[in-house]
Design a protein around this motif. Structure first.
Motif, PDB file in Angstrom:
ATOM      1  N   UNK A   1     -14.876  18.796  -6.264  1.00 21.10           N
ATOM      2  CA  UNK A   1     -16.306  18.563  -6.001  1.00 21.10           C
ATOM      3  C   UNK A   1     -16.991  18.071  -7.271  1.00 21.10           C
ATOM      4  N   UNK A   2     -16.655  18.676  -8.409  1.00 23.23           N
ATOM      5  CA  UNK A   2     -17.231  18.246  -9.680  1.00 23.23           C
ATOM      6  C   UNK A   2     -16.900  16.777  -9.940  1.00 23.23           C
ATOM      7  N   UNK A   3     -15.644  16.370  -9.719  1.00 25.61           N
ATOM      8  CA  UNK A   3     -15.232  14.983  -9.946  1.00 25.61           C
ATOM      9  C   UNK A   3     -15.949  14.016  -9.020  1.00 25.61           C
ATOM     10  N   UNK A   4     -16.124  14.402  -7.780  1.00 25.33           N
ATOM     11  CA  UNK A   4     -16.816  13.534  -6.826  1.00 25.33           C
ATOM     12  C   UNK A   4     -18.256  13.294  -7.285  1.00 25.33           C
ATOM     13  N   UNK A   5     -18.876  14.321  -7.842  1.00 24.53           N
ATOM     14  CA  UNK A   5     -20.274  14.232  -8.265  1.00 24.53           C
ATOM     15  C   UNK A   5     -20.454  13.666  -9.674  1.00 24.53           C
ATOM     16  N   UNK A   6     -19.380  13.603 -10.474  1.00 25.31           N
ATOM     17  CA  UNK A   6     -19.486  13.200 -11.887  1.00 25.31           C
ATOM     18  C   UNK A   6     -19.745  11.706 -12.023  1.00 25.31           C
ATOM     19  N   UNK A   7     -20.529  11.382 -13.035  1.00 23.51           N
ATOM     20  CA  UNK A   7     -20.799   9.991 -13.391  1.00 23.51           C
ATOM     21  C   UNK A   7     -20.307   9.767 -14.819  1.00 23.51           C
ATOM     22  N   UNK A   8     -19.620   8.645 -15.041  1.00 21.68           N
ATOM     23  CA  UNK A   8     -19.112   8.319 -16.379  1.00 21.68           C
ATOM     24  C   UNK A   8     -20.222   8.391 -17.414  1.00 21.68           C
ATOM     25  N   UNK A   9     -19.979   9.155 -18.476  1.00 19.34           N
ATOM     26  CA  UNK A   9     -20.892   9.197 -19.601  1.00 19.34           C
ATOM     27  C   UNK A   9     -22.149  10.017 -19.395  1.00 19.34           C
ATOM     28  N   UNK A  10     -22.310  10.631 -18.238  1.00 21.14           N
ATOM     29  CA  UNK A  10     -23.509  11.421 -17.974  1.00 21.14           C
ATOM     30  C   UNK A  10     -23.155  12.892 -17.852  1.00 21.14           C
ATOM     31  N   UNK A  11     -24.056  13.736 -18.332  1.00 14.80           N
ATOM     32  CA  UNK A  11     -23.861  15.177 -18.249  1.00 14.80           C
ATOM     33  C   UNK A  11     -25.077  15.767 -17.547  1.00 14.80           C
ATOM     34  N   UNK A  12     -24.837  16.525 -16.508  1.00 13.22           N
ATOM     35  CA  UNK A  12     -25.926  17.196 -15.799  1.00 13.22           C
ATOM     36  C   UNK A  12     -26.485  18.319 -16.667  1.00 13.22           C
ATOM     37  N   UNK A  13     -27.734  18.697 -16.420  1.00  9.78           N
ATOM     38  CA  UNK A  13     -28.342  19.804 -17.165  1.00  9.78           C
ATOM     39  C   UNK A  13     -27.736  21.145 -16.752  1.00  9.78           C
ATOM     40  N   UNK A  14     -27.279  21.235 -15.503  1.00  9.60           N
ATOM     41  CA  UNK A  14     -26.759  22.495 -14.966  1.00  9.60           C
ATOM     42  C   UNK A  14     -25.452  22.252 -14.216  1.00  9.60           C
TER      43      UNK A  14
ATOM     44  N   UNK B   1     -15.257  33.047  -5.397  1.00  9.53           N
ATOM     45  CA  UNK B   1     -16.442  32.683  -4.611  1.00  9.53           C
ATOM     46  C   UNK B   1     -17.515  32.059  -5.509  1.00  9.53           C
ATOM     47  N   UNK B   2     -17.730  32.648  -6.682  1.00 13.41           N
ATOM     48  CA  UNK B   2     -18.758  32.158  -7.599  1.00 13.41           C
ATOM     49  C   UNK B   2     -18.473  30.736  -8.112  1.00 13.41           C
ATOM     50  N   UNK B   3     -17.199  30.347  -8.151  1.00 13.93           N
ATOM     51  CA  UNK B   3     -16.850  28.994  -8.586  1.00 13.93           C
ATOM     52  C   UNK B   3     -17.534  27.934  -7.720  1.00 13.93           C
ATOM     53  N   UNK B   4     -17.720  28.242  -6.431  1.00 17.63           N
ATOM     54  CA  UNK B   4     -18.300  27.272  -5.505  1.00 17.63           C
ATOM     55  C   UNK B   4     -19.663  27.713  -4.969  1.00 17.63           C
ATOM     56  N   UNK B   5     -20.289  28.638  -5.659  1.00 17.28           N
ATOM     57  CA  UNK B   5     -21.585  29.142  -5.224  1.00 17.28           C
ATOM     58  C   UNK B   5     -22.698  28.163  -5.608  1.00 17.28           C
ATOM     59  N   UNK B   6     -23.909  28.518  -5.313  1.00 18.86           N
ATOM     60  CA  UNK B   6     -25.089  27.695  -5.651  1.00 18.86           C
ATOM     61  C   UNK B   6     -25.739  28.141  -6.963  1.00 18.86           C
ATOM     62  N   UNK B   7     -25.088  29.077  -7.670  1.00 18.05           N
ATOM     63  CA  UNK B   7     -25.618  29.556  -8.954  1.00 18.05           C
ATOM     64  C   UNK B   7     -25.731  28.380  -9.920  1.00 18.05           C
ATOM     65  N   UNK B   8     -26.834  28.309 -10.642  1.00 17.31           N
ATOM     66  CA  UNK B   8     -27.037  27.253 -11.645  1.00 17.31           C
ATOM     67  C   UNK B   8     -26.716  27.823 -13.027  1.00 17.31           C
ATOM     68  N   UNK B   9     -25.796  27.165 -13.724  1.00 16.78           N
ATOM     69  CA  UNK B   9     -25.397  27.569 -15.066  1.00 16.78           C
ATOM     70  C   UNK B   9     -25.775  26.412 -16.004  1.00 16.78           C
ATOM     71  N   UNK B  10     -26.576  26.676 -17.043  1.00 18.09           N
ATOM     72  CA  UNK B  10     -26.939  25.597 -17.971  1.00 18.09           C
ATOM     73  C   UNK B  10     -25.710  24.984 -18.633  1.00 18.09           C
ATOM     74  N   UNK B  11     -25.687  23.678 -18.716  1.00 23.95           N
ATOM     75  CA  UNK B  11     -24.592  22.967 -19.402  1.00 23.95           C
ATOM     76  C   UNK B  11     -24.841  23.072 -20.902  1.00 23.95           C
ATOM     77  N   UNK B  12     -23.819  23.460 -21.676  1.00 21.17           N
ATOM     78  CA  UNK B  12     -24.027  23.588 -23.126  1.00 21.17           C
ATOM     79  C   UNK B  12     -24.283  22.242 -23.800  1.00 21.17           C
TER      80      UNK B  12
END
Length: 185
Positions: free
Chosen positions: A122-135, A174-185
């Motif tokens: 899921x992360x790979x499907x959503x990832x964009x080259x060179x971009x980092x999400x805030x969460x 379960x938490x790996x695929x939850x809706x919890x938002x974790x800030x990206x370092x």
């Protein structure tokens, strides 16, 4: 040495760090299967260090590519899903399957591994080259691995029975695929 900073070279500096992550994960598996859990933990943490470094290098030198994104997820699957699962199994569960309920043991490890794989896909499907999400949405696999190592350390104290270790794995999976938002370092 220009190849190290060539975005499209599969052996650029960022990807080399990812390959070192994979190598450390393989060494961790070697130590796990030989019952040497200190060495396994050491190489698991080294894999984590390379995981941090590869992303920083890719962003700093604009080396992010689709290949690198995929490579990083394969490395994460090995080092932060397979390694901690094997670590918990060999360090805590091995030989106790019958007394713990073999079906529960099988379910727990299959569930955790599939949860980690699903999270990375899921992360790979959503990832964009060179971009980092805030969460991150859901806990990232390296954090899941850290949580499993914490469970192991608490188990060492004698506070946690093996059944609670298995339940903890299910919760972390379960938490790996939850809706919890974790800030990206």
């Amino acid at each position: 040495m220009g190849f190290l900073f060539n975005k499209y070279n599969h052996f650029n500096l960022a990807n080399l760090a990812t390959f070192f992550n994979i190598g450390a994960g393989i060494l961790a598996i070697y130590f796990i299967t030989h019952g040497q859990f200190f060495g396994a933990a050491l190489f698991a943490w080294i894999a984590g260090a390379f995981d941090i470094v590869d992303g920083k290098i890719a962003r700093k030198y604009s080396l992010s590519t689709e290949f690198g994104i995929q490579l990083d997820s394969y490395a994460d699957f090995l080092s932060f899903v397979i390694v901690p699962s094997m670590f918990i199994y060999f360090a805590i569960i091995d030989g106790k399957e019958l007394e713990l309920n073999t079906v529960l043991v099988l379910f727990t490890f299959i569930y955790y591994i599939i949860s980690g794989l699903r999270r990375l896909i899921k992360f790979n499907i959503d990832a964009q080259e060179g971009q980092v999400e805030k969460y991150f949405t859901g806990i990232p696999t390296p954090l899941g691995a850290i949580l499993l190592f914490v469970v192991y350390l608490v188990w060492l104290t004698g506070i946690l029975p093996e059944t609670v270790v298995l339940i903890s794995m299910i919760i972390i999976g379960y938490l790996l695929n939850s809706k919890i938002k974790i800030p990206h370092p």
